[in-house]
Design a protein around this motif. Structure first.
Motif, PDB file in Angstrom:
ATOM      1  N   LEU A  53       0.830  -1.205   0.000  1.00 50.01           N
ATOM      2  CA  LEU A  53       0.000   0.000   0.000  1.00 50.01           C
ATOM      3  C   LEU A  53       0.868   1.260   0.000  1.00 50.01           C
ATOM      4  N   GLN A  54       1.941   1.243   0.781  1.00 49.95           N
ATOM      5  CA  GLN A  54       2.854   2.389   0.813  1.00 49.95           C
ATOM      6  C   GLN A  54       3.506   2.595  -0.556  1.00 49.95           C
ATOM      7  N   ASP A  55       3.912   1.503  -1.188  1.00 47.62           N
ATOM      8  CA  ASP A  55       4.498   1.603  -2.533  1.00 47.62           C
ATOM      9  C   ASP A  55       3.482   2.157  -3.523  1.00 47.62           C
ATOM     10  N   LEU A  56       2.228   1.729  -3.402  1.00 47.21           N
ATOM     11  CA  LEU A  56       1.179   2.245  -4.300  1.00 47.21           C
ATOM     12  C   LEU A  56       0.944   3.740  -4.069  1.00 47.21           C
ATOM     13  N   GLU A  57       0.929   4.146  -2.765  1.00 48.43           N
ATOM     14  CA  GLU A  57       0.753   5.568  -2.473  1.00 48.43           C
ATOM     15  C   GLU A  57       1.927   6.376  -3.011  1.00 48.43           C
ATOM     16  N   ASP A  58       3.148   5.858  -2.845  1.00 50.35           N
ATOM     17  CA  ASP A  58       4.330   6.542  -3.383  1.00 50.35           C
ATOM     18  C   ASP A  58       4.252   6.638  -4.906  1.00 50.35           C
TER      19      ASP A  58
END
Length: 171
Positions: A53-58
């Motif tokens: 999820l963090q990678d997607l937000e980034d």
């Protein structure tokens, strides 16, 4: 020789006794594994899900920044193209003005050269005419002077001198 010894035995059949079949042991082992591994695997899966999820937000943030940078670059490109078009038009109009000014100057210089040549030709023609008149007058005077003594007697010379003196007094 039998290929399937279990099938050849007479005791082949299904056993539904839970104590003899170790179903209870398997259920306990599976339950313990699920209970212990739920926290371990659940934590791993939760960390992995959080990281994804963090990678997607980034990635979304980078996409947003890239989209903004792209739109900014496109607007700058459009401005640069407008400026280049304006510069090109100004250059063409300046070149046309310089060409027209050069043509006017060339025509003016050619006209002045033509007038100067015409004036020079007129002056030369006038000088030649004056020289021809002088030469003709000199030749006529020389001829008259050479012919005159034989044609004029004393009486005609005195009349000519009187007429010349009278003309000089009138003038």
């Amino acid at each position: 020789m039998t290929f399937f010894p279990l099938l050849a035995s007479e005791s082949f059949g299904l056993n539904f006794n839970p104590l003899q079949t170790n179903l209870v042991n398997l259920a306990i082992v599976i339950g313990v594994l699920v209970w212990f591994l739920r926290g371990f695997l659940g934590g791993i899966l939760e960390r992995r899900r959080t990281a994804i999820l963090q990678d997607l937000e980034d990635a979304e943030a980078r996409l947003t920044k890239a989209s903004e940078a792209l739109s900014h670059a496109q607007s700058e490109l459009a401005d640069a193209q407008k400026k280049a078009d304006r510069i090109r038009k100004d250059g063409k109009s300046r070149a046309e003005a310089i060409r027209a000014d050069g043509e006017k100057k060339t025509i003016s210089v050619m006209a002045s050269i033509k007038q100067g040549a015409s004036a020079d030709a007129d002056a030369e023609a006038s000088r030649i005419r004056d020289a021809l008149r002088r030469d003709a007058a000199t030749a006529a005077i020389a001829k008259a002077l050479s012919d005159l003594p034989g044609r004029l007697d004393t009486q005609a010379q005195s009349k000519l001198l009187d007429a010349s003196i009278a003309n000089l007094r009138d003038a």
